[in-house]
Design a protein around this motif. Structure first.
Motif, PDB file in Angstrom:
ATOM      1  N   LYS A  14       0.847  -1.194   0.000  1.00  0.00           N
ATOM      2  CA  LYS A  14       0.000   0.000   0.000  1.00  0.00           C
ATOM      3  C   LYS A  14       0.880   1.240   0.000  1.00  0.00           C
ATOM      4  O   LYS A  14       1.905   1.311   0.669  1.00  0.00           O
ATOM      5  N   ARG A  15       0.463   2.252  -0.745  1.00  0.00           N
ATOM      6  CA  ARG A  15       1.207   3.505  -0.853  1.00  0.00           C
ATOM      7  C   ARG A  15       0.684   4.483   0.186  1.00  0.00           C
ATOM      8  O   ARG A  15      -0.482   4.886   0.138  1.00  0.00           O
ATOM      9  N   GLN A  17       1.342   8.160   2.053  1.00  0.00           N
ATOM     10  CA  GLN A  17       2.009   9.463   2.018  1.00  0.00           C
ATOM     11  C   GLN A  17       1.945  10.057   3.416  1.00  0.00           C
ATOM     12  O   GLN A  17       0.864  10.187   3.982  1.00  0.00           O
ATOM     13  N   LYS A  73      -1.765  12.012  -5.591  1.00  0.00           N
ATOM     14  CA  LYS A  73      -2.173  11.142  -6.683  1.00  0.00           C
ATOM     15  C   LYS A  73      -1.639   9.749  -6.367  1.00  0.00           C
ATOM     16  O   LYS A  73      -0.529   9.601  -5.872  1.00  0.00           O
ATOM     17  N   GLU A  74      -2.419   8.756  -6.671  1.00  0.00           N
ATOM     18  CA  GLU A  74      -1.982   7.370  -6.532  1.00  0.00           C
ATOM     19  C   GLU A  74      -1.441   7.045  -5.146  1.00  0.00           C
ATOM     20  O   GLU A  74      -0.344   6.492  -5.000  1.00  0.00           O
ATOM     21  N   VAL A  75      -2.187   7.416  -4.118  1.00  0.00           N
ATOM     22  CA  VAL A  75      -1.857   7.011  -2.752  1.00  0.00           C
ATOM     23  C   VAL A  75      -3.072   6.333  -2.141  1.00  0.00           C
ATOM     24  O   VAL A  75      -4.208   6.631  -2.493  1.00  0.00           O
ATOM     25  N   ASP A  76      -2.808   5.404  -1.225  1.00  0.00           N
ATOM     26  CA  ASP A  76      -3.885   4.666  -0.584  1.00  0.00           C
ATOM     27  C   ASP A  76      -4.309   5.278   0.747  1.00  0.00           C
ATOM     28  O   ASP A  76      -5.478   5.224   1.112  1.00  0.00           O
ATOM     29  N   LYS A  98     -10.577  14.056  -2.839  1.00  0.00           N
ATOM     30  CA  LYS A  98     -10.130  12.921  -3.647  1.00  0.00           C
ATOM     31  C   LYS A  98     -10.522  11.564  -3.050  1.00  0.00           C
ATOM     32  O   LYS A  98     -10.121  10.532  -3.563  1.00  0.00           O
ATOM     33  N   ILE A 100      -9.543  10.083  -0.318  1.00  0.00           N
ATOM     34  CA  ILE A 100      -8.393   9.335   0.189  1.00  0.00           C
ATOM     35  C   ILE A 100      -8.501   9.319   1.712  1.00  0.00           C
ATOM     36  O   ILE A 100      -8.596  10.382   2.324  1.00  0.00           O
TER      37      ILE A 100
END
Length: 153
Positions: A14-15, A17, A73-76, A98, A100
């Protein structure tokens, strides 16, 4: 606010941030890495502890800069642990827009999830939270559970 449901998820790959490079961020990053997350820490100043960890851990990247609106962008998952409430608020708002999941370390009202105390021994994992209210009590309970798990496992 009602009680939070304890949910265990597979963090492998999992990403995550993280904004902020201090003590709170370091503690949380260490736990996330134990569970296989890929973590990026962004902050103008990053603790020596995180720098040392990044030297040893391929799943941790560091960026020495401030948060920039619109960058998510593109984070879980996102953790906002900066020392500036205004910046944490901007991160929170972007995550809301977004969709998130976000945890704002300084404001329990702005958390889609809490970061629990974790007691892990072998295949047993226990998460402890006091609903974001009594961190000392949650820490004490977590420590006792760790002792118990060491005895049992």
């Amino acid at each position: 606010m009602g009680a939070y449901f304890p949910l265990f998820i597979n963090m492998e790959g999992k990403r995550v941030q993280v904004f902020g490079g201090g003590k709170i961020a370091a503690r949380r990053v260490l736990t996330l890495l134990e569970f296989g997350a890929r973590v990026k820490v962004t902050a103008p100043m990053i603790s020596k502890e995180l720098e040392k960890l990044a030297e040893q851990e391929n799943s941790l990247t560091l960026e020495y800069r401030r948060y920039q609106r619109g960058e998510l962008k593109e984070v879980d998952l996102v953790l906002a642990a900066t020392c500036e409430d205004k910046v944490n608020d901007m991160i929170f708002m972007e995550c809301r827009q977004k969709e998130i999941p976000v945890n704002v370390a300084s404001d329990q009202e702005k958390c889609d999830f809490y970061f629990p105390g974790v007691a892990k021994e072998g295949e047993i994992t226990v998460g402890v939270t006091a609903g974001g209210k009594n961190h000392k009590k949650a820490k004490k309970v977590t420590e006792r559970i760790r002792e118990l798990l060491k005895e049992i496992c």
